[in-house]
Structures are given as C-alpha cells and as structure tokens.
Write a protein that holds these residues in place. Structure first.
Motif, mmCIF file in Angstrom:
data_model
loop_
_atom_site.group_PDB
_atom_site.id
_atom_site.type_symbol
_atom_site.label_atom_id
_atom_site.label_comp_id
_atom_site.label_asym_id
_atom_site.label_seq_id
_atom_site.Cartn_x
_atom_site.Cartn_y
_atom_site.Cartn_z
ATOM 1 N N PHE A 1 40.325 -67.594 -38.496
ATOM 2 C CA PHE A 1 39.623 -68.405 -37.499
ATOM 3 C C PHE A 1 38.123 -68.128 -37.440
ATOM 4 C CE2 PHE A 1 42.721 -70.623 -34.596
ATOM 5 C CZ PHE A 1 43.792 -70.522 -35.465
ATOM 6 N N GLY A 2 37.709 -66.955 -37.831
ATOM 7 C CA GLY A 2 36.283 -66.622 -37.747
ATOM 8 C C GLY A 2 35.774 -66.770 -36.323
ATOM 9 N N ASN A 3 34.651 -67.493 -36.159
ATOM 10 C CA ASN A 3 34.036 -67.631 -34.830
ATOM 11 C C ASN A 3 34.917 -68.362 -33.828
ATOM 12 O OD1 ASN A 3 31.760 -66.257 -35.517
ATOM 13 N ND2 ASN A 3 30.631 -68.095 -36.141
ATOM 14 N N ALA A 4 35.879 -69.141 -34.336
ATOM 15 C CA ALA A 4 36.770 -69.872 -33.421
ATOM 16 C C ALA A 4 37.736 -68.912 -32.703
ATOM 17 C CB ALA A 4 37.557 -70.924 -34.197
ATOM 18 N N PHE A 5 37.833 -67.684 -33.205
ATOM 19 C CA PHE A 5 38.684 -66.686 -32.539
ATOM 20 C C PHE A 5 37.856 -66.036 -31.438
ATOM 21 C CE2 PHE A 5 41.511 -62.828 -32.519
ATOM 22 C CZ PHE A 5 42.705 -63.498 -32.366
ATOM 23 N N THR A 6 37.615 -66.812 -30.394
ATOM 24 C CA THR A 6 36.770 -66.353 -29.282
ATOM 25 C C THR A 6 37.505 -65.271 -28.482
ATOM 26 O OG1 THR A 6 37.734 -67.991 -27.820
ATOM 27 C CG2 THR A 6 35.770 -68.675 -29.044
ATOM 28 N N PRO A 7 36.790 -64.559 -27.626
ATOM 29 C CA PRO A 7 37.462 -63.558 -26.782
ATOM 30 C C PRO A 7 38.621 -64.159 -25.981
ATOM 31 C CG PRO A 7 35.087 -63.288 -26.645
ATOM 32 C CD PRO A 7 35.317 -64.523 -27.460
ATOM 33 N N GLU A 8 38.444 -65.383 -25.493
ATOM 34 C CA GLU A 8 39.521 -66.019 -24.702
ATOM 35 C C GLU A 8 40.748 -66.295 -25.571
ATOM 36 O OE1 GLU A 8 36.402 -67.061 -24.737
ATOM 37 O OE2 GLU A 8 35.667 -67.321 -22.687
ATOM 38 N N VAL A 9 40.499 -66.785 -26.786
ATOM 39 C CA VAL A 9 41.610 -67.053 -27.702
ATOM 40 C C VAL A 9 42.314 -65.732 -28.053
ATOM 41 C CG1 VAL A 9 42.237 -67.858 -30.023
ATOM 42 C CG2 VAL A 9 40.606 -69.161 -28.645
ATOM 43 N N GLN A 10 41.520 -64.712 -28.326
ATOM 44 C CA GLN A 10 42.109 -63.405 -28.655
ATOM 45 C C GLN A 10 42.966 -62.881 -27.511
ATOM 46 O OE1 GLN A 10 39.400 -60.209 -29.762
ATOM 47 N NE2 GLN A 10 41.058 -58.699 -29.699
ATOM 48 N N ALA A 11 42.448 -62.995 -26.288
ATOM 49 C CA ALA A 11 43.179 -62.471 -25.127
ATOM 50 C C ALA A 11 44.541 -63.152 -24.994
ATOM 51 C CB ALA A 11 42.358 -62.686 -23.855
ATOM 52 N N THR A 12 44.564 -64.463 -25.163
ATOM 53 C CA THR A 12 45.824 -65.200 -25.010
ATOM 54 C C THR A 12 46.772 -64.912 -26.171
ATOM 55 O OG1 THR A 12 44.630 -66.912 -23.842
ATOM 56 C CG2 THR A 12 46.805 -67.502 -24.664
ATOM 57 N N TRP A 13 46.206 -64.872 -27.376
ATOM 58 C CA TRP A 13 47.030 -64.587 -28.560
ATOM 59 C C TRP A 13 47.679 -63.199 -28.433
ATOM 60 C CZ3 TRP A 13 49.678 -66.603 -32.271
ATOM 61 C CH2 TRP A 13 50.015 -65.854 -33.407
ATOM 62 N N GLN A 14 46.881 -62.224 -27.977
ATOM 63 C CA GLN A 14 47.425 -60.869 -27.852
ATOM 64 C C GLN A 14 48.406 -60.757 -26.687
ATOM 65 O OE1 GLN A 14 43.837 -58.423 -30.038
ATOM 66 N NE2 GLN A 14 45.120 -57.369 -28.608
ATOM 67 N N LYS A 15 48.206 -61.564 -25.659
ATOM 68 C CA LYS A 15 49.199 -61.591 -24.576
ATOM 69 C C LYS A 15 50.530 -62.090 -25.147
ATOM 70 C CE LYS A 15 50.381 -63.968 -20.260
ATOM 71 N NZ LYS A 15 49.939 -64.794 -19.124
ATOM 72 N N PHE A 16 50.449 -63.151 -25.939
ATOM 73 C CA PHE A 16 51.664 -63.703 -26.556
ATOM 74 C C PHE A 16 52.366 -62.633 -27.418
ATOM 75 C CE2 PHE A 16 53.380 -65.757 -30.450
ATOM 76 C CZ PHE A 16 54.475 -66.394 -29.879
ATOM 77 N N LEU A 17 51.606 -61.943 -28.260
ATOM 78 C CA LEU A 17 52.222 -60.930 -29.127
ATOM 79 C C LEU A 17 52.759 -59.747 -28.321
ATOM 80 C CD1 LEU A 17 49.903 -60.894 -32.271
ATOM 81 C CD2 LEU A 17 52.181 -61.896 -32.043
ATOM 82 N N CYS A 18 52.091 -59.444 -27.209
ATOM 83 C CA CYS A 18 52.568 -58.385 -26.307
ATOM 84 C C CYS A 18 53.961 -58.722 -25.779
ATOM 85 C CB CYS A 18 51.625 -58.330 -25.117
ATOM 86 S SG CYS A 18 50.908 -56.776 -24.841
ATOM 87 N N VAL A 19 54.138 -59.981 -25.418
ATOM 88 C CA VAL A 19 55.445 -60.418 -24.905
ATOM 89 C C VAL A 19 56.484 -60.359 -26.024
ATOM 90 C CG1 VAL A 19 56.714 -62.327 -23.833
ATOM 91 C CG2 VAL A 19 54.359 -61.864 -23.139
#
Ligand code: HEG
Length: 147
Positions: free
Chosen positions: A119-137
């Motif tokens: 994703f490069g720059n499209a992997f914004t902090p907000e996207v990262q936070a949600t993606w990692q929340k998903f993987l956490c679950v």
C-alpha cells in the motif's frame, strides 16, 4: 464482543478488496519462516525451508499461504463472529498441531508488513490501526480454544 464502526468495516473491506490473497499469504509466510525460524518446526512435512530461496520457491509454502488467506477471507466476511468461525481452527492448532499461540501474533505482524509494503503511503495510520485491530481479533479468536 468486538464492536466495528462503519468506518472500520469500510477500511477492512477496502484493504481486502485490494489484496491478492495468493501473493500476500505467500509473502507473509516467507517472512515468518525467515524472520522467526523456529516457526518452521511445525511444518516438518514441507521439505526444504533451509534458506530464503528455498522457502520462497517451496510450493507447499505457497499453497499454505492460500489456505491461511482463505481463513482470513472468512473472518472478513463474518467480522461479527470471528471467534465462532475460528473455534474449530483454534482447537486444531492447539490440540493437533500443537502450535504455540504466540506465533499467531508473529504471522499477523508479517501480514501487516506485507500489506504496508503493497500500500505504501495509502497505508495511513488510520488504516494501520484498523487493520491491526482486525488481526488482533483474528489472533485472539485463534487462541480462544487454548484455555
Ligand atoms: Mg495455521 C493449518 C489458518 C497461523 C501452523 N492453518 C492451517 C489451516 C488453516 C490455518 C485454515 C488448515 C486447517 C485444516 O487443515 O483444516 N494458521 C491459520 C491462520 C493463522 C495461522 C488464519 C494466523 C493468521 N498456523 C499459524 C501459525 C503456525 C501455524 C503461526 C505455526 C507457526 N497451520 C499450522 C500448521 C498447519 C496449519 C502446522 C498444518 C499444515 C499442513 O500440514 O498442511
């Protein structure tokens, strides 16, 4: 019970829609085996995993990448019941495969790095936070039958 906001659901759907599951699963597993070599111990039937080239070219690694991403696809499609849909898979990893659940987090981190690189720059902090929340679950659900 995990709550997902409409914005979070949209981020996960967007990320998932842009991923090539075969490629991402494969690359994440390659990273896991190279960066955390002890994770290879569970894959005795996979043959040669002795160096980066062998791991990258190993067809069983590529195949297993698809399997793992297939399971993640189910989680994406059932975000409100990830624990339920992973119950059997958790039991399998615990009782039959005897996988130390700490390793789930390691693979999750490799998945995040692979997605970030794509994703490069499209992997914004907000996207990262949600993606990692998903993987956490996902990690919590895969660990849920260990206790
Ligand atoms: Mg696991 C099999 C999913 C992490 C070791 N893993 C499987 C299978 C799925 C799966 C769907 C096939 C199950 C079946 O045959 O019914 N695994 C899965 C997910 C994640 C994960 C979604 C984390 C995101 N697995 C994981 C980790 C290890 C591991 C971290 C070990 C370090 N999995 C493992 C092994 C097998 C599976 C040894 C059996 C592989 C085989 O013999 O083909």
């Amino acid at each position: 019970m995990v709550e997902w906001s409409p914005a979070e659901r949209k981020v996960i759907a967007d990320v998932w829609g842009k991923i090539n599951p075969d490629e991402v699963g494969h690359q994440a597993l390659v990273r896991m085996f190279v960066v955390y070599p002890w994770t290879q111990r569970y894959f005795g039937t996979f043959g040669n995993l002795s160096n980066v080239a062998a791991i990258t070219g190993n067809p069983k690694v590529a195949e297993h990448g698809k399997t793992v991403l297939g399971a993640l696809d189910k989680a994406v499609k059932h975000m409100d019941d990830i624990k339920g849909i992973y119950a059997k898979l958790s039991k399998l990893h615990c009782e039959k495969l005897n996988v130390d659940p700490d390793n789930f987090k390691l693979l999750a981190d490799c998945l995040t790095i692979v997605v970030a690189l794509k994703f490069g720059n499209a992997f914004t902090p907000e996207v990262q936070a949600t993606w990692q929340k998903f993987l956490c679950v996902v990690v919590a659900a895969l660990s849920s039958r260990y206790f």
